[in-house]
Design a protein around this motif. Structure first.
Motif, PDB file in Angstrom:
ATOM      1  N   ASP A 293      62.106  63.298  50.600  1.00  0.00           N
ATOM      2  CA  ASP A 293      63.303  63.952  51.109  1.00  0.00           C
ATOM      3  C   ASP A 293      63.171  64.301  52.594  1.00  0.00           C
ATOM      4  O   ASP A 293      62.178  64.882  53.017  1.00  0.00           O
ATOM      5  N   HIS A 294      64.173  63.913  53.373  1.00  0.00           N
ATOM      6  CA  HIS A 294      64.245  64.193  54.806  1.00  0.00           C
ATOM      7  C   HIS A 294      63.080  63.593  55.594  1.00  0.00           C
ATOM      8  O   HIS A 294      62.616  64.165  56.573  1.00  0.00           O
TER       9      HIS A 294
ATOM     10  N   LEU B  65      62.949  46.725  47.499  1.00  0.00           N
ATOM     11  CA  LEU B  65      61.548  47.129  47.442  1.00  0.00           C
ATOM     12  C   LEU B  65      61.343  48.627  47.200  1.00  0.00           C
ATOM     13  O   LEU B  65      60.510  48.996  46.373  1.00  0.00           O
ATOM     14  N   PRO B  66      62.074  49.527  47.863  1.00  0.00           N
ATOM     15  CA  PRO B  66      61.912  50.942  47.514  1.00  0.00           C
ATOM     16  C   PRO B  66      62.333  51.249  46.080  1.00  0.00           C
ATOM     17  O   PRO B  66      61.726  52.087  45.417  1.00  0.00           O
ATOM     18  N   THR B  67      63.340  50.552  45.588  1.00  0.00           N
ATOM     19  CA  THR B  67      63.761  50.739  44.202  1.00  0.00           C
ATOM     20  C   THR B  67      62.644  50.345  43.256  1.00  0.00           C
ATOM     21  O   THR B  67      62.336  51.062  42.294  1.00  0.00           O
ATOM     22  N   ARG B  68      62.006  49.219  43.519  1.00  0.00           N
ATOM     23  CA  ARG B  68      60.883  48.775  42.699  1.00  0.00           C
ATOM     24  C   ARG B  68      59.717  49.774  42.793  1.00  0.00           C
ATOM     25  O   ARG B  68      59.078  50.096  41.801  1.00  0.00           O
ATOM     26  N   PHE B  69      59.452  50.269  43.999  1.00  0.00           N
ATOM     27  CA  PHE B  69      58.398  51.262  44.202  1.00  0.00           C
ATOM     28  C   PHE B  69      58.686  52.526  43.392  1.00  0.00           C
ATOM     29  O   PHE B  69      57.812  53.041  42.688  1.00  0.00           O
ATOM     30  N   LEU B  70      59.918  53.044  43.465  1.00  0.00           N
ATOM     31  CA  LEU B  70      60.276  54.261  42.730  1.00  0.00           C
ATOM     32  C   LEU B  70      60.238  54.035  41.218  1.00  0.00           C
ATOM     33  O   LEU B  70      59.793  54.909  40.469  1.00  0.00           O
TER      34      LEU B  70
ATOM     35  N   GLU C  47      58.031  55.298  57.660  1.00  0.00           N
ATOM     36  CA  GLU C  47      56.751  55.962  57.864  1.00  0.00           C
ATOM     37  C   GLU C  47      56.008  56.306  56.578  1.00  0.00           C
ATOM     38  O   GLU C  47      54.808  56.515  56.605  1.00  0.00           O
ATOM     39  N   ILE C  48      56.717  56.381  55.451  1.00  0.00           N
ATOM     40  CA  ILE C  48      56.061  56.887  54.247  1.00  0.00           C
ATOM     41  C   ILE C  48      55.969  55.901  53.090  1.00  0.00           C
ATOM     42  O   ILE C  48      55.090  56.024  52.254  1.00  0.00           O
TER      43      ILE C  48
ATOM     44  N   PHE D  25      58.387  64.734  43.093  1.00  0.00           N
ATOM     45  CA  PHE D  25      57.881  63.660  43.953  1.00  0.00           C
ATOM     46  C   PHE D  25      58.883  63.344  45.064  1.00  0.00           C
ATOM     47  O   PHE D  25      58.509  63.222  46.239  1.00  0.00           O
ATOM     48  N   VAL D  26      60.141  63.212  44.713  1.00  0.00           N
ATOM     49  CA  VAL D  26      61.170  62.910  45.709  1.00  0.00           C
ATOM     50  C   VAL D  26      61.305  64.065  46.693  1.00  0.00           C
ATOM     51  O   VAL D  26      61.347  63.862  47.911  1.00  0.00           O
ATOM     52  N   ASP D  27      61.351  65.304  46.174  1.00  0.00           N
ATOM     53  CA  ASP D  27      61.519  66.470  47.042  1.00  0.00           C
ATOM     54  C   ASP D  27      60.371  66.629  48.032  1.00  0.00           C
ATOM     55  O   ASP D  27      60.585  66.922  49.205  1.00  0.00           O
ATOM     56  N   THR D  28      59.146  66.458  47.570  1.00  0.00           N
ATOM     57  CA  THR D  28      57.999  66.705  48.446  1.00  0.00           C
ATOM     58  C   THR D  28      57.566  65.482  49.242  1.00  0.00           C
ATOM     59  O   THR D  28      57.020  65.628  50.334  1.00  0.00           O
TER      60      THR D  28
END
Length: 66
Positions: A30-31, A46-51, A36-37, A24-27
């Motif tokens: 990553d980069h 918030l991204p930590t909670r999302f992940l 945008e995503i 999931f992280v790679d596709t």
């Protein structure tokens, strides 16, 4: 899965269990620009909670088969 010693913070898991999260992280992340995503504002929390939510939904059941 069994182990004679626990890894910090006190659990046993194989790295293969984490393969869906790595994919999931790679596709998906990553980069790429987080603005945008990600479906949340890219602050620290918030991204930590999302992940964490993604991991619980997609990968955690496989890691609970000890």
């Amino acid at each position: 899965m069994t182990a004679s010693d626990l890894e910090g913070p006190g659990f046993v898991t194989g790295f293969g269990t984490l393969a869906p999260f790595k994919a999931f992280v790679d596709t998906g992340l990553d980069h790429r620009n987080p603005h945008e995503i990600l479906p949340v504002e890219p602050t620290s929390e918030l991204p930590t909670r999302f992940l964490a939510g993604w991991f619980i939904k997609h990968a955690q059941p496989a890691s609970n088969t000890m």
